[in-house]
Structure formats: C-alpha cells, structure tokens
Design a protein around this motif. Structure first.
Motif, mmCIF file in Angstrom:
data_model
loop_
_atom_site.group_PDB
_atom_site.id
_atom_site.type_symbol
_atom_site.label_atom_id
_atom_site.label_comp_id
_atom_site.label_asym_id
_atom_site.label_seq_id
_atom_site.Cartn_x
_atom_site.Cartn_y
_atom_site.Cartn_z
ATOM 1 N N MET A 89 14.627 42.680 -31.243
ATOM 2 C CA MET A 89 15.579 41.851 -30.379
ATOM 3 C C MET A 89 15.819 40.321 -30.997
ATOM 4 O O MET A 89 15.006 39.873 -30.665
ATOM 5 C CB MET A 89 15.282 41.962 -28.895
ATOM 6 C CG MET A 89 16.633 41.442 -28.237
ATOM 7 S SD MET A 89 16.334 42.286 -26.503
ATOM 8 C CE MET A 89 15.287 40.841 -25.759
ATOM 9 N N SER A 90 16.996 40.261 -31.159
ATOM 10 C CA SER A 90 17.537 38.831 -31.490
ATOM 11 C C SER A 90 17.922 38.056 -30.362
ATOM 12 O O SER A 90 18.693 38.633 -29.322
ATOM 13 C CB SER A 90 18.485 38.721 -32.508
ATOM 14 O OG SER A 90 19.255 37.433 -32.880
ATOM 15 N N ALA A 91 17.920 36.936 -30.097
ATOM 16 C CA ALA A 91 18.295 36.020 -29.223
ATOM 17 C C ALA A 91 19.989 36.137 -28.994
ATOM 18 O O ALA A 91 20.607 35.947 -28.014
ATOM 19 C CB ALA A 91 18.113 34.552 -29.152
ATOM 20 N N TRP A 94 20.953 39.563 -26.949
ATOM 21 C CA TRP A 94 19.884 39.868 -25.744
ATOM 22 C C TRP A 94 20.068 41.069 -24.911
ATOM 23 O O TRP A 94 21.216 41.009 -24.137
ATOM 24 C CB TRP A 94 19.566 38.350 -25.113
ATOM 25 C CG TRP A 94 18.466 38.421 -24.286
ATOM 26 C CD1 TRP A 94 17.859 39.113 -23.567
ATOM 27 C CD2 TRP A 94 17.472 37.350 -24.487
ATOM 28 N NE1 TRP A 94 16.664 38.531 -22.990
ATOM 29 C CE2 TRP A 94 16.528 37.486 -23.537
ATOM 30 C CE3 TRP A 94 17.316 36.102 -25.297
ATOM 31 C CZ2 TRP A 94 15.438 36.778 -23.288
ATOM 32 C CZ3 TRP A 94 16.296 35.119 -25.166
ATOM 33 C CH2 TRP A 94 15.349 35.383 -24.445
ATOM 34 N N ARG A 95 19.120 42.091 -24.737
ATOM 35 C CA ARG A 95 19.500 42.962 -23.674
ATOM 36 C C ARG A 95 18.573 43.033 -22.620
ATOM 37 O O ARG A 95 17.023 42.846 -22.741
ATOM 38 C CB ARG A 95 19.016 44.491 -24.441
ATOM 39 C CG ARG A 95 19.777 44.661 -25.743
ATOM 40 C CD ARG A 95 20.022 46.028 -26.363
ATOM 41 N NE ARG A 95 18.461 46.473 -26.513
ATOM 42 C CZ ARG A 95 17.851 46.147 -27.851
ATOM 43 N NH1 ARG A 95 18.217 45.196 -28.690
ATOM 44 N NH2 ARG A 95 16.521 46.644 -28.055
ATOM 45 N N ALA A 99 12.659 42.467 -22.953
ATOM 46 C CA ALA A 99 11.502 41.461 -23.398
ATOM 47 C C ALA A 99 10.618 41.403 -22.099
ATOM 48 O O ALA A 99 9.091 41.433 -22.430
ATOM 49 C CB ALA A 99 12.167 39.927 -23.586
ATOM 50 N N ILE A 145 12.312 38.375 -30.108
ATOM 51 C CA ILE A 145 12.245 38.010 -28.731
ATOM 52 C C ILE A 145 11.209 38.860 -27.836
ATOM 53 O O ILE A 145 11.800 40.185 -27.957
ATOM 54 C CB ILE A 145 13.548 37.893 -28.299
ATOM 55 C CG1 ILE A 145 14.413 36.832 -29.008
ATOM 56 C CG2 ILE A 145 13.802 37.795 -26.591
ATOM 57 C CD1 ILE A 145 14.144 35.451 -28.531
#
Ligand SMILES: NC(=O)c1ccc[n+]([C@@H]2O[C@H](COP(=O)([O-])OP(=O)(O)OC[C@H]3O[C@@H](n4cnc5c(N)ncnc54)[C@H](OP(=O)(O)O)[C@@H]3O)[C@@H](O)[C@H]2O)c1
Length: 242
Positions: A89-91, A94-95, A99, A145
């Motif tokens: 997951m990239s910033a 963001w889901r 995280a 992330i």
C-alpha cells in the motif's frame, strides 16, 4: 551451540510460510513445538505431518484469546514470533483500516504475546525470544505503508527487550529475512531479488538462532543494501532502492 532436541518452542504464525517451515524444522530436530495461528485446519494438518507438533489456534489480535493460549501453552523454552500480515500500500492510495490491521498482527500482537511470555521467562530465569523482523524494517521503502513501520517497531522492541533482559537469563534475537516466496509476497507485482523458499529461510533462521547473535539479516548480498544502507542519507538510500 544451541540444541533444540528436548526443548519446548512456541511458534506464533506457524500455519503457513516461514513459521510452518520453522515448526517442521524444529520438530525434526527433536523439539516439542506448539504451533499457533488462526487457521485451525492448517495447524491440524501440520501436526499430522510431523510428530512433536501440537496445534494451538489463536488470533493474536484478540487479547483474551492470547491469554487463554498462553495458559494452554504452559512454560516454554523458546518463543518464536513469526505471525505477520502484509498488504502492499502506497501513501498515494491509502485504504483505511489496512495499515492498522497489519500493525495489529505484526507489532501489537507481538506485544500482547510477549506481555505474558516475558514475565514468565524472567520469573524462571531462562528463555529465548526470537522475533521475525524484515529487511523492510530498516528504512522507509515504497509501497510499504503499515508493513515497514510495524516491522521497524518490532525490531526496535527487540532492542528494548535485549537491554532490559540482559542478566535475567532470557535472551532476545531479531531475525530479518529478505523476500520469501509465501502468501504475503504473492501480493507483490515487482521483481524480488534473491527470493528464498520458506524451507531455505527456515534453515537460515535456525542457523541465526544457533549463532546466538542478537540481530541477523539475510540473504547477502541483498541484505547489505539495508544493513549498510541505514547509514546512508535517506535521499541516497531511496534513490538506490527505487
Ligand atoms: N515473505 C517475506 O518475504 C518475508 C520477508 C521478511 C519477513 N517476513 C516475515 O515472516 C513472517 C512469516 O510471514 P510469511 O511470509 O511466512 O507469511 P504467511 O505465509 O502469510 O505466514 C504468516 C503467518 O502469520 C499468521 N497470522 C497472520 N495473522 C495472524 C493473526 N491475527 N493471529 C495469529 N496468526 C496470524 C498466519 O496464519 P493464519 O492466517 O492462519 O492466522 C501465518 O501462519 C512474518 O512476520 C513476515 O512479516 C516475511
């Protein structure tokens, strides 16, 4: 040199991947292994596959379930925390919740288990704690992330434990593997240098435990990028990994 024969190890995160391979390897060396994770069926299958393995299902994100599992596990010579979750997951994408879930397993779950196991080992004046970190915990990597920070926290926790527990008879080790071909890395869509099989990673992990060294990272030379790279300026390190 460590002999595992006749010792009792609790492996948390033993149903699949690295933890499963470690459970099999330790039991083959003559250890009594308590194998935990959520998937009761996979643990039962593991216990059928190798004598010396006892399944003990638990969800590390449920503190009540962990307390009950600690009771059922009883006194152990070693705790190996290999439970882990990962979602790329990239910033930038963001889901919500992802995280938090990853951190709940990788870091908070470890705290929950250790909060029971460490005092019991200190009271007995002996024990071995082995935490599975990751090369991803050394520096900030792209698309990590949740995972990267939770592994960094776990690896930092290992240092906290080491300094506090010196002289108590309880030893602490942090093993930081590179890529292993498991359910977690099946989620990656990029090239993974020097990717290992779970058996290969388990073999290296047992060797690392035997070495008695506090922190062991593998495989070289890939691991050097992270162990040496943590001393580089962040911009240079991130340019290299990109
Ligand atoms: N694969 C890699 O490239 C790599 C690299 C460096 C470090 N690691 C670390 O190695 C460890 C093992 O990962 P793996 O790659 O072997 O992945 P895996 O095959 O998915 O294994 C993860 C283990 O954690 C357990 N787990 C997950 N959530 C849990 C929960 N809430 N409660 C209890 N157990 C839980 C899983 O079992 P259930 O789903 O049955 O609960 C499974 O046994 C992790 O700590 C991971 O971060 C992996």
């Amino acid at each position: 040199m460590t002999t595992f024969a006749g010792s009792r190890w609790w492996i948390v995160g033993a149903s699949f991947g690295l933890g499963r391979a470690l459970a099999l390897a330790l039991a083959r060396e003559g250890a009594d292994v308590i194998a935990s994770a959520r998937s009761a069926d996979a643990l039962a299958e593991l216990a059928r596959a190798q004598p010396g393995i006892k399944p003990l299902p638990v969800d590390v994100t449920d503190p009540g379930a962990v307390a009950a599992a600690v009771e059922r596990a009883g006194a152990v010579d070693g705790l190996l925390y290999a439970a882990g979750d990962y979602e790329p997951m990239s910033a930038r994408a963001w889901r919500p919740g992802v995280a938090e879930q990853v951190a709940a397993v990788n870091f908070i779950g470890a705290l929950t288990v250790l909060s029971h196991v460490v005092p019991a080992m200190v009271a007995r004046g002996k024990g071995r704690i082995v935490l599975i970190g990751s090369l991803a915990g050394f520096r900030g990597l792209p698309g990590a992330i949740g995972y990267g920070a939770s592994k960094a926290a776990l690896m930092h926790l290992a240092e906290n434990l080491r300094v506090d527990l010196t002289g108590t008879g309880v030893t602490v080790q942090c093993i930081n593997p590179g890529f292993i071909a498991t359910r977690l890395t099946a989620r990656n869509d990029f090239r993974m240098p020097q990717i290992m099989t779970p058996d290969e990673a388990a073999c290296r992990t047992l060797r690392a435990i035997r070495s008695g060294r506090f922190s062991v990272s593998f495989p070289a030379p890939f691991a050097w990028l992270f162990t040496l790279g943590r001393h580089l300026p962040v911009a240079l390190f991130q340019a290299l990994v990109r």
